[in-house]
Design a protein around this motif. Structure first.
Motif, PDB file in Angstrom:
ATOM      1  N   THR A  31      -2.680   0.022   0.070  1.00 53.19           N
ATOM      2  CA  THR A  31      -3.306  -0.028  -1.268  1.00 53.19           C
ATOM      3  C   THR A  31      -2.670  -1.112  -2.142  1.00 53.19           C
ATOM      4  N   ARG A  36      -2.829  -6.340  -5.321  1.00 58.04           N
ATOM      5  CA  ARG A  36      -2.446  -7.754  -5.240  1.00 58.04           C
ATOM      6  C   ARG A  36      -3.687  -8.652  -5.311  1.00 58.04           C
ATOM      7  N   SER A  96       2.084  -5.517 -10.253  1.00 56.16           N
ATOM      8  CA  SER A  96       2.829  -4.454 -10.918  1.00 56.16           C
ATOM      9  C   SER A  96       2.493  -4.425 -12.417  1.00 56.16           C
ATOM     10  N   SER A  99      -1.295  -3.165 -12.895  1.00 51.20           N
ATOM     11  CA  SER A  99      -1.628  -1.840 -12.355  1.00 51.20           C
ATOM     12  C   SER A  99      -1.339  -0.731 -13.368  1.00 51.20           C
ATOM     13  N   ARG A 105      -6.939   0.638 -12.194  1.00 55.44           N
ATOM     14  CA  ARG A 105      -6.649   1.707 -11.231  1.00 55.44           C
ATOM     15  C   ARG A 105      -7.917   2.452 -10.801  1.00 55.44           C
ATOM     16  N   ARG A 126       1.836   3.835  -4.379  1.00 59.27           N
ATOM     17  CA  ARG A 126       2.738   4.412  -5.373  1.00 59.27           C
ATOM     18  C   ARG A 126       2.274   5.789  -5.834  1.00 59.27           C
ATOM     19  N   ASP A 127       0.938   6.029  -5.727  1.00 55.91           N
ATOM     20  CA  ASP A 127       0.350   7.243  -6.315  1.00 55.91           C
ATOM     21  C   ASP A 127      -0.533   7.971  -5.301  1.00 55.91           C
ATOM     22  N   ARG A 176      10.793  -4.121 -11.115  1.00 58.23           N
ATOM     23  CA  ARG A 176       9.512  -3.627 -10.579  1.00 58.23           C
ATOM     24  C   ARG A 176       9.542  -2.088 -10.490  1.00 58.23           C
ATOM     25  N   ASP A 180       6.921   0.370 -12.348  1.00 62.52           N
ATOM     26  CA  ASP A 180       6.077   1.266 -11.552  1.00 62.52           C
ATOM     27  C   ASP A 180       6.365   2.745 -11.843  1.00 62.52           C
ATOM     28  N   ARG A 183       5.274   3.683 -16.085  1.00 63.91           N
ATOM     29  CA  ARG A 183       3.969   3.468 -16.710  1.00 63.91           C
ATOM     30  C   ARG A 183       3.332   4.831 -16.997  1.00 63.91           C
TER      31      ARG A 183
HETATM   32  O1   DC Z   1       3.283  -2.283  -2.405  1.00 60.07           O
HETATM   33  P1   DC Z   1       3.092  -3.644  -3.065  1.00 60.07           P
HETATM   34  O2   DC Z   1       4.372  -4.382  -3.349  1.00 60.07           O
HETATM   35  O3   DC Z   1       2.127  -4.481  -2.306  1.00 60.07           O
HETATM   36  O4   DC Z   1       2.400  -3.309  -4.505  1.00 60.07           O
HETATM   37  C1   DC Z   1       2.266  -4.269  -5.518  1.00 60.07           C
HETATM   38  C2   DC Z   1       2.148  -3.570  -6.865  1.00 60.07           C
HETATM   39  O5   DC Z   1       0.886  -2.910  -6.966  1.00 60.07           O
HETATM   40  C3   DC Z   1       3.183  -2.490  -7.158  1.00 60.07           C
HETATM   41  O6   DC Z   1       4.368  -3.024  -7.744  1.00 60.07           O
HETATM   42  C4   DC Z   1       2.465  -1.561  -8.106  1.00 60.07           C
HETATM   43  C5   DC Z   1       1.015  -1.692  -7.711  1.00 60.07           C
HETATM   44  N1   DC Z   1       0.531  -0.559  -6.911  1.00 60.07           N
HETATM   45  C6   DC Z   1       0.143   0.571  -7.595  1.00 60.07           C
HETATM   46  O7   DC Z   1       0.262   0.635  -8.814  1.00 60.07           O
HETATM   47  N2   DC Z   1      -0.378   1.618  -6.895  1.00 60.07           N
HETATM   48  C7   DC Z   1      -0.502   1.596  -5.571  1.00 60.07           C
HETATM   49  N3   DC Z   1      -1.037   2.642  -4.936  1.00 60.07           N
HETATM   50  C8   DC Z   1      -0.080   0.451  -4.848  1.00 60.07           C
HETATM   51  C9   DC Z   1       0.449  -0.614  -5.540  1.00 60.07           C
END
Ligand code: DC
Length: 222
Positions: A31, A36, A96, A99, A105, A126-127, A176, A180, A183
Motif C-alpha cells: 500500500t 508514493r 508521508s 498521507s 487516504r 501503516r493502517d 517519518r 506517521d 497524524r
Molecule cells: O511503506 P512506504 O515507505 O512505502 O510508505 C510511504 C509513506 O506512505 C509512509 O511514510 C506513510 C504512507 N502510508 C500510509 O500512510 N499508509 C499506508 N498504509 C502505507 C503508507
C-alpha cells in the motif's frame, strides 16, 4: 484470507511480505507504493504538501490502479506504470506528508479493500490492521529500533553507491515515524489484536519463520 503487516519505515515489511506471499501462495499488496504514486503526482504538479485544499483538489485528478506482472505489483498512475519512479527518499517523504489528509487516504483505502475482498492477500502499510482490514485473520506489527532500521537503509544506499550520512538517515527515519504515528487520520499504531515482532536482532529468514509460525497457530498457513 488476509494477513495484515503494519510497522514503521525500514522495518522490513515489504521484503518479508513478498517472501511470505510467494511461499504461501498469497498476493502481496504494497500500500505504501500507492501513497508514493499519489506523492509522485503532487511532486510533478508542484503541489504544496502543506496546503490541504490544494492537495485535496489535485487528488481529484489522480487515478491509481494496480496490476500484476510476473507476480510483481505494478502501480499505474493515470495510465502510466510508475514503479520505476517511486522509490526515492523524496517521494517517500512526500508520501508521508500527504498521507495525513483524509481525501488522499479515502481513495486508496477503498482500492485496497476491493483488492482484499476478491483474493487472499498479504497487505503491508501503516493502517492495515487498524483500518483497512480490521477483520484480517492474522495481524502483525513488525518493528525494529530506529538505529537498526537506519543501518539497513544506510547499507542499502551504500550498496547502490549513494553517499550519505548515517546520522542523517536515522534522523529522517525518526521524523517519518513521528509524522506517521502522530497524524490524526489512521495513525500508525499496533492493532489490539496484532502480534508484535521486533526484527532488530533477527535475520529476514527468522522473521519469515516467526510469522509463518504465527499463521500456523491461527491456522492460516496451507
Ligand atoms: O511503506 P512506504 O515507505 O512505502 O510508505 C510511504 C509513506 O506512505 C509512509 O511514510 C506513510 C504512507 N502510508 C500510509 O500512510 N499508509 C499506508 N498504509 C502505507 C503508507
Amino acid at each position: 484470507m488476509n494477513i495484515a503487516i503494519d510497522g514503521p519505515a525500514g522495518a522490513g515489511k515489504s521484503t518479508i511480505a513478498k517472501k511470505l506471499a510467494k511461499e504461501m501462495g498469497f498476493v502481496y499488496v504494497d500500500t505504501g507504493a500507492m501513497y508514493r504514486a499519489m506523492a509522485l503526482y503532487f511532486l510533478e504538479q508542484k503541489t504544496d504538501s502543506s496546503d490541504e485544499d490544494a492537495v485535496t483538489s489535485a487528488s481529484d485528478a489522480v487515478n491509481i490502479t494496480i496490476r500484476y506482472e510476473n507476480g510483481e505489483q505494478q502501480v499505474i498512475l493515470n495510465g502510466e506504470n510508475v514503479n520505476g519512479k517511486i522509490r526515492s527518499e523524496e517521494v517517500g517523504s512526500m508520501a508521508s506528508s500527504v498521507s495525513i489528509y483524509p481525501n488522499v487516504r479515502k481513495k486508496l483505502v477503498s482500492l485496497q479493500q476491493k483488492l482484499a475482498a476478491d483474493t487472499d492477500v498479504i497487505m503491508d502499510g501503516r493502517d492495515i490492521g487498524t483500518c483497512v482490514l480490521p477483520h484480517a485473520e492474522v495481524k502483525i506489527y513488525l518493528t525494529a529500533s530506529s538505529r537498526a532500521r537506519a543501518k539497513r537503509r544506510y547499507d542499502e544506499l551504500q550498496a547502490k553507491g549513494v553517499t550519505c550520512d548515517f546520522e542523517a538517515v536515522q534522523k529522517d527515519i525518526e521524523e517519518r515515524d513521528y509524522r506517521d504515528m502522530h497524524r490524526k487520520e489512521s495513525p500508525l499504531k499496533q492493532a489490539e489484536d496484532a502480534v508484535l515482532v521486533d526484527s532488530s536482532n533477527m535475520t529476514i529468514e527468522q522473521v519469515v519463520q516467526e510469522i509463518q509460525k504465527i499463521c500456523r497457530e491461527k491456522a492460516v498457513c496451507r
